[in-house]
Scaffold this active site. Structure first.
Site, PDB file in Angstrom:
ATOM      1  N   TRP A   1     -20.748  14.837  12.052  1.00  0.00           N
ATOM      2  CA  TRP A   1     -19.816  14.457  10.799  1.00  0.00           C
ATOM      3  C   TRP A   1     -20.222  15.131   9.739  1.00  0.00           C
ATOM      4  O   TRP A   1     -21.522  15.246   9.357  1.00  0.00           O
ATOM      5  CB  TRP A   1     -19.908  12.936  10.887  1.00  0.00           C
ATOM      6  CG  TRP A   1     -19.278  12.155  11.970  1.00  0.00           C
ATOM      7  CD1 TRP A   1     -20.043  11.433  12.887  1.00  0.00           C
ATOM      8  CD2 TRP A   1     -17.865  12.123  12.259  1.00  0.00           C
ATOM      9  NE1 TRP A   1     -19.396  10.981  13.637  1.00  0.00           N
ATOM     10  CE2 TRP A   1     -17.867  11.242  13.331  1.00  0.00           C
ATOM     11  CE3 TRP A   1     -16.709  12.426  11.612  1.00  0.00           C
ATOM     12  CZ2 TRP A   1     -16.714  10.835  14.120  1.00  0.00           C
ATOM     13  CZ3 TRP A   1     -15.620  12.092  12.341  1.00  0.00           C
ATOM     14  CH2 TRP A   1     -15.612  11.219  13.584  1.00  0.00           C
TER      15      TRP A   1
ATOM     16  N   GLU B   1      -5.843  -4.344  -0.944  1.00  0.00           N
ATOM     17  CA  GLU B   1      -6.032  -5.570  -0.155  1.00  0.00           C
ATOM     18  C   GLU B   1      -7.165  -6.413  -0.732  1.00  0.00           C
ATOM     19  O   GLU B   1      -7.443  -7.572  -0.080  1.00  0.00           O
ATOM     20  CB  GLU B   1      -6.384  -5.166   1.407  1.00  0.00           C
ATOM     21  CG  GLU B   1      -5.180  -4.446   2.039  1.00  0.00           C
ATOM     22  CD  GLU B   1      -5.064  -2.946   2.036  1.00  0.00           C
ATOM     23  OE1 GLU B   1      -5.710  -2.451   1.148  1.00  0.00           O
ATOM     24  OE2 GLU B   1      -4.530  -2.486   2.928  1.00  0.00           O
TER      25      GLU B   1
ATOM     26  N   LYS C   1     -15.158  16.286  11.518  1.00  0.00           N
ATOM     27  CA  LYS C   1     -15.981  16.387  12.691  1.00  0.00           C
ATOM     28  C   LYS C   1     -16.188  17.822  13.253  1.00  0.00           C
ATOM     29  O   LYS C   1     -15.160  18.383  14.051  1.00  0.00           O
ATOM     30  CB  LYS C   1     -15.383  15.459  13.858  1.00  0.00           C
ATOM     31  CG  LYS C   1     -16.613  15.217  14.959  1.00  0.00           C
ATOM     32  CD  LYS C   1     -16.238  13.871  15.643  1.00  0.00           C
ATOM     33  CE  LYS C   1     -17.029  13.515  16.485  1.00  0.00           C
ATOM     34  NZ  LYS C   1     -16.825  12.352  17.664  1.00  0.00           N
TER      35      LYS C   1
ATOM     36  N   THR D   1       0.900  -1.243  -0.108  1.00  0.00           N
ATOM     37  CA  THR D   1      -0.170  -0.202  -0.196  1.00  0.00           C
ATOM     38  C   THR D   1       1.052   1.315   0.184  1.00  0.00           C
ATOM     39  O   THR D   1       2.214   1.241   0.331  1.00  0.00           O
ATOM     40  CB  THR D   1      -0.949  -0.020   1.100  1.00  0.00           C
ATOM     41  OG1 THR D   1      -0.057   0.093   2.319  1.00  0.00           O
ATOM     42  CG2 THR D   1      -1.779  -1.087   1.205  1.00  0.00           C
TER      43      THR D   1
HETATM   44  P1  ADP Z   1      -4.088   2.664  -3.135  1.00  0.00           P
HETATM   45  O1  ADP Z   1      -5.138   1.909  -4.236  1.00  0.00           O
HETATM   46  O2  ADP Z   1      -4.110   4.252  -3.523  1.00  0.00           O
HETATM   47  O3  ADP Z   1      -3.134   1.966  -2.697  1.00  0.00           O
HETATM   48  P2  ADP Z   1      -5.873   2.113  -1.238  1.00  0.00           P
HETATM   49  O4  ADP Z   1      -5.868   0.598  -1.758  1.00  0.00           O
HETATM   50  O5  ADP Z   1      -5.271   2.177   0.283  1.00  0.00           O
HETATM   51  O6  ADP Z   1      -5.001   2.899  -2.013  1.00  0.00           O
HETATM   52  O7  ADP Z   1      -7.290   2.752  -1.626  1.00  0.00           O
HETATM   53  C1  ADP Z   1      -8.222   2.199  -1.105  1.00  0.00           C
HETATM   54  C2  ADP Z   1      -9.378   3.271  -0.568  1.00  0.00           C
HETATM   55  O8  ADP Z   1      -9.388   4.259  -1.664  1.00  0.00           O
HETATM   56  C3  ADP Z   1     -10.623   2.857  -0.222  1.00  0.00           C
HETATM   57  O9  ADP Z   1     -10.625   2.159   0.879  1.00  0.00           O
HETATM   58  C4  ADP Z   1     -11.462   3.989  -0.447  1.00  0.00           C
HETATM   59  O10 ADP Z   1     -11.559   4.964   0.616  1.00  0.00           O
HETATM   60  C5  ADP Z   1     -10.778   4.883  -1.833  1.00  0.00           C
HETATM   61  N1  ADP Z   1     -11.549   4.601  -2.787  1.00  0.00           N
HETATM   62  C6  ADP Z   1     -11.505   3.388  -3.749  1.00  0.00           C
HETATM   63  N2  ADP Z   1     -12.216   3.431  -4.834  1.00  0.00           N
HETATM   64  C7  ADP Z   1     -12.990   4.303  -4.567  1.00  0.00           C
HETATM   65  C8  ADP Z   1     -14.505   5.038  -5.167  1.00  0.00           C
HETATM   66  N3  ADP Z   1     -14.854   4.616  -6.341  1.00  0.00           N
HETATM   67  N4  ADP Z   1     -14.998   6.201  -4.400  1.00  0.00           N
HETATM   68  C9  ADP Z   1     -14.340   6.369  -3.241  1.00  0.00           C
HETATM   69  N5  ADP Z   1     -13.365   5.976  -2.660  1.00  0.00           N
HETATM   70  C10 ADP Z   1     -12.671   5.015  -3.380  1.00  0.00           C
END
Ligand code: ADP
Length: 544
Positions: free
Chosen positions: A444, A328, A439, A184
């Protein structure tokens, strides 16, 4: 009683063997770092994958070894995907946009034995030369003629393949064998590794294929703008050959004009990527007053697609599939196609649905829970922490017991860190990342909701809403805006637009104009960086 069927392991090599037989001439087009365009197909690339596999074995690669890649989207990177996993080694894709500390951390954490690097990224390695494992070999993804002068000890990729047999009997092994590794981006703490298996990867490819049948099919060409260097380019390198769809790899040039030209010349039907990329392409489309010929489908994910962006594409008759997922989860968790029963609804009603975050893929289970861990109803209103479980979802981080302990509930569901609702038609709505919620005075505010409305303002090209600490309210929202064509909009016109949709206390206290928004290594707006930049915004003002 046991079933009486063959139990063949699900293996990544089966995908390319299949594509070479069933769709031999489906094309793979790549813009190369050397500057030219390269064309191949599933049959020919399967031969080079065999050569590469023989090459890897010839230099001592064994099952389980971690072999790193630092490369753009292109055919050589695809060859590495299949050849490394195919012989039972682990393909560790590295994001070149990571900081040098993160880059060296993950190379050392993964204990990479070899690193395959594109010409463009050689300087990145030169800069951290002293922090790389001593015994790690570096192989440059080019031919002898283009080998660069470098202080690194390197080998040439094409020399490794040269004269090797074009056939291979891919070995059989347990389908739970590790196939690839992706860390990540590590916006908080050290990067954490997700270790995909052959089984999870093949199942994820099948899940994608049945969920996005319009794009993933023989005769269509798909442009993954989403990088092969992160989360397996959303599974496209596996799902496309499985379905016979062709691939068009954009290489290093990802600006709107370059993408437009490539899509038009190569007749790309479907393009996949994060919203920031599509803002650029939409600007080119608006300049040219037409989309690239043949462009009919866009998959947007990784961050929320604003309703206004979805509308821009749909107005051009380009179908938007809004997908949600995470590293993940292999990574795709949902797809945003319109339910069949609603296929004839008006554009505005369609946009309401497409602005949500899609329905789950088969093999992905979703649950939302409140602070007490009680499972909440799928009524579109109850919002809670989103957990997932499924065939292609991580069961723990690579060599990181502490992060693993924190990531799962007692029933083994993975905590996404997102706050969401699910409606009675199964549509997920991501309210916010829990870390990004604002917040204010105990209530929220969703940063995504504010952004979604603000970006429909004609003078706003891109924007983001963040929390800034506030002496009275705890936090208050501020909106950071990139103006369209450099014309600074009137703040009150933005406030007026927002006041049509939000209660007074939800409207940002301040609007700040900027020319650029900081991006994360995966091309999303980095709210963490912005929160740090503006952490004293209200505190300083109030002490004046
Ligand atoms: P990366 O793929 O950048 O490594 P992550 O796997 O941590 O990052 O990103 C996953 C996060 O990205 C999700 O938990 C969510 O918060 C956000 N995310 C992914 N797709 C979307 C979407 N279509 N709309 C809103 N948030 C999204």
């Amino acid at each position: 009683m046991q079933g009486l069927m063959m139990n063949r392991p699900l293996k990544i090599s089966d995908i390319i063997t299949y594509a070479a037989e069933a769709y031999p001439s489906a094309e793979i087009v790549s813009v190369r770092s050397e500057g030219d365009i390269h064309r191949t197909n599933y049959l020919d690339i399967s031969k080079r994958m065999a050569q590469l596999a023989h090459g890897l074995i010839s230099i001592g690669v064994k099952p389980g070894d971690r072999i790193a890649t630092l490369a753009w989207n292109g055919y050589r990177h695809l060859e590495l995907y299949y050849a490394i996993s195919g012989i039972g080694a682990v393909c560790h894709t590295i994001n070149p946009r990571l900081s040098s500390d993160q880059l060296t951390y993950i190379i050392n954490h993964a204990e990479d034995l070899l690193l395959f690097v594109d010409l463009t990224f050689v300087p990145i390695l030169e800069a951290v030369k002293d922090r790389l494992p001593l015994e790690m070999k570096i192989i440059i993804l080019t031919d002898k003629k283009h080998m660069p002068k470098t202080s690194l000890k390197t080998m040439c990729y094409e020399e490794l393949l040269k004269d090797k047999p074009q056939k291979i009997n891919w070995p059989d092994f347990n389908e739970d064998t590790a196939a690839s590794l992706c860390y990540t981006s590590g916006t908080t703490g050290e990067p954490k590794g997700t270790l995909y298996s052959h089984r999870s990867t093949v199942l994820h490819a099948m899940m994608l294929a049945i969920s996005l049948p319009d794009a993933l099919k023989e005769g269509k060409k798909i442009l993954p703008v989403v990088p092969l260097f992160h989360v397996n380019a959303w599974g496209l390198p596996y799902a496309a050959p499985l379905t016979g769809a062709g691939l068009v790899f954009p290489g290093p040039k990802l600006d709107g004009d370059s993408l437009f030209n490539l899509m038009e010349t190569e007749k790309v039907y479907s393009a996949w990527g994060v919203p920031t990329v599509w803002l650029n392409l939409l600007q080119t489309i608006s300049k040219k007053q037409r989309p690239p010929v043949g462009f009919g489908d866009v998959v947007i994910g990784g961050a929320s697609a604003p309703r206004a962006m979805i509308e821009d594409f749909e107005q051009l008759n380009i179908n938007v599939c809004h997908a949600w997922g995470m590293t993940e989860m292999s990574p795709v968790g949902t797809q945003g196609n319109i339910p069949y029963k609603l296929k004839d609804i008006s554009l505005q009603d369609k946009l309401d649905i497409k602005a949500k975050h899609g329905r789950r893929l088969f093999g992905v289970e979703l649950k939302i829970v409140n602070d007490q861990g009680t499972i909440l109803a799928h009524n579109g209103i109850s919002q809670g922490d989103l957990y997932v479980r499924g065939h292609a979802i991580t069961a723990g981080y690579f060599n990181n017991a502490e992060a693993t302990r924190e990531a799962f509930d007692t029933d083994g569901w993975f905590s996404t860190g997102d706050i969401a609702t699910i409606d009675c038609d199964g549509f997920l709505t991501i309210v916010d990342r829990s870390k990004d919620l604002i917040k204010s005075g105990g209530e929220w505010i969703s940063s995504l909701d504010i952004e979604n409305i603000a970006i429909s303002h004609p003078d706003i090209a891109n924007c983001t809403a963040i929390a800034a600490p506030h002496p009275k309210w705890g936090e208050r929202p501020i909106l950071i805006v990139i103006p369209t064509n450099g014309i600074t909009p009137d703040k009150s016109s933005i406030q007026n637009l927002l006041s049509k949709h939000f209660a007074k206390w939800q409207i940002p206290d301040d609007i700040i104009f900027t020319e650029i928004l900081p991006l994360t290594a995966t091309g999303k707006v980095s709210k963490l960086t912005l929160r740090n930049m503006y952490k004293n915004h209200f505190l300083i003002k109030d002490t004046k």
